[in-house]
Design a protein around this motif. Sequence first.
Motif, PDB file in Angstrom:
ATOM      1  N   THR A  32       0.832  -1.201   0.000  1.00 19.90           N
ATOM      2  CA  THR A  32       0.000   0.000   0.000  1.00 19.90           C
ATOM      3  C   THR A  32       0.867   1.251   0.000  1.00 19.90           C
ATOM      4  OG1 THR A  32      -1.851  -1.094   1.108  1.00 19.90           O
ATOM      5  CG2 THR A  32      -1.734   1.304   1.288  1.00 19.90           C
ATOM      6  N   PHE A  33       1.944   1.260   0.793  1.00 19.39           N
ATOM      7  CA  PHE A  33       2.868   2.401   0.785  1.00 19.39           C
ATOM      8  C   PHE A  33       3.433   2.631  -0.619  1.00 19.39           C
ATOM      9  CE2 PHE A  33       3.908   1.283   5.449  1.00 19.39           C
ATOM     10  CZ  PHE A  33       2.895   2.109   5.900  1.00 19.39           C
ATOM     11  N   GLY A  37       3.030   5.785  -3.071  1.00 21.27           N
ATOM     12  CA  GLY A  37       4.249   6.510  -3.409  1.00 21.27           C
ATOM     13  C   GLY A  37       4.450   6.704  -4.892  1.00 21.27           C
ATOM     14  N   VAL A  38       4.204   5.651  -5.685  1.00 21.09           N
ATOM     15  CA  VAL A  38       4.476   5.741  -7.119  1.00 21.09           C
ATOM     16  C   VAL A  38       3.408   6.514  -7.876  1.00 21.09           C
ATOM     17  CG1 VAL A  38       5.848   3.631  -7.146  1.00 21.09           C
ATOM     18  CG2 VAL A  38       3.376   3.485  -7.573  1.00 21.09           C
ATOM     19  N   PHE A  46      11.733   6.431  -6.493  1.00 18.09           N
ATOM     20  CA  PHE A  46      11.069   6.055  -5.243  1.00 18.09           C
ATOM     21  C   PHE A  46      11.863   4.989  -4.504  1.00 18.09           C
ATOM     22  CE2 PHE A  46       7.835   3.608  -2.855  1.00 18.09           C
ATOM     23  CZ  PHE A  46       7.290   4.631  -2.090  1.00 18.09           C
ATOM     24  N   ILE A  47      12.327   3.987  -5.235  1.00 14.54           N
ATOM     25  CA  ILE A  47      13.075   2.901  -4.612  1.00 14.54           C
ATOM     26  C   ILE A  47      14.489   3.347  -4.240  1.00 14.54           C
ATOM     27  CG2 ILE A  47      13.977   0.574  -4.975  1.00 14.54           C
ATOM     28  CD1 ILE A  47      10.916   0.909  -4.490  1.00 14.54           C
ATOM     29  N   SER A 223       2.556  10.868  -1.138  1.00 16.40           N
ATOM     30  CA  SER A 223       3.635  10.021  -1.640  1.00 16.40           C
ATOM     31  C   SER A 223       4.883  10.130  -0.764  1.00 16.40           C
ATOM     32  CB  SER A 223       3.983  10.402  -3.082  1.00 16.40           C
ATOM     33  OG  SER A 223       2.930  10.063  -3.964  1.00 16.40           O
ATOM     34  N   LEU A 224       5.185  11.334  -0.295  1.00 16.58           N
ATOM     35  CA  LEU A 224       6.357  11.522   0.558  1.00 16.58           C
ATOM     36  C   LEU A 224       6.189  10.828   1.904  1.00 16.58           C
ATOM     37  CD1 LEU A 224       7.198  15.271  -0.167  1.00 16.58           C
ATOM     38  CD2 LEU A 224       8.462  13.254  -0.939  1.00 16.58           C
ATOM     39  N   LEU A 225       4.990  10.929   2.491  1.00 19.67           N
ATOM     40  CA  LEU A 225       4.726  10.234   3.755  1.00 19.67           C
ATOM     41  C   LEU A 225       4.794   8.725   3.570  1.00 19.67           C
ATOM     42  CD1 LEU A 225       1.797  12.393   5.211  1.00 19.67           C
ATOM     43  CD2 LEU A 225       4.136  12.228   6.093  1.00 19.67           C
TER      44      LEU A 225
END
Length: 303
Positions: A32-33, A37-38, A46-47, A223-225
């Motif tokens: 879910t994160f 994020g993406v 992101f990775i 996305s940052l969180l």
Amino acid sequence: MNTAAISTPPRSLAFELLLLAALATLWGASFTFIKLGVETIPPVTFIAARTVIAGGLLLCILRARGIRLPRDRATWRSLAIQACLNSVMPFTLIAWAETRIDAGLATILNSTTPIFAFLITWAITRHEAVTGRKLFGTVMGISGVCMIMGVGALTGLGSDMWGQLAMLAASLSYGAAAIYGHNFKHLDSMVPAAGSMLCGAVILVPLSLIVDQPWTLQPSDTSLLALVALSVFSTALAFVIYFRLVRTLGSVGVTSQAYLRIPIGVGIGVVFLGETLAGSAWLGLIFVVIGVAAMSLPARKAG
């Protein structure tokens, strides 16, 4: 203190199983994160950020504990291989796949890791006996994957199909990583966790700069969180637990958290992202759970 080696304090099986459940929860939430994020951060960047934050955090904790990272080339070569198997390839594949498939479906497909771990063990390493129960589990797991992917997969390779294949490739990589992780049983669990994350960052950050030009991005607060939560909890903390369990439960034992991860990951996707699964996917989920459980649960001792 100048050594990374440490012995594992004796603990009860109940405590190790509690850690296994915690790992399943942390990794179940990771899908879910990643999905959040993406949405506004490209997968490679992101990775890359995930490995930098997690690796940096683990390195700070190691220094606070007075434990130094290894300095010999052989260990760092092994850490680089572990990074490719356990972070660079699977992290990137999962992030890319989740731009095409739901987090719940990603969780189910990624739960096939124990199947791949068993197949690699049987075909290559051969350090575990091939039993009828494990063979049954493999067949059930593969059947479940086919049900999840659906008969539509036979008519063409659409974008969803490529996402599903990417998830299976990530599961294969995780299976190989669980077996290769035995090379670090003599080290404090934070050492391979931090080392592999830092090696992953060395590989991914330059790639991110070339491919995505991250300074031009405008990620959302959500996305940052999600990135921070993924890096701190589902990566740094999770990998410390993971390498400990590789040492205490073994490669097949630690991958057994995959079937615990299924209801957690699917449930989070349904509740927080409003996702749904087709009827064939639910049936496939049941087959996968049965298959992984058959392969992972310890056999009863005679007498």
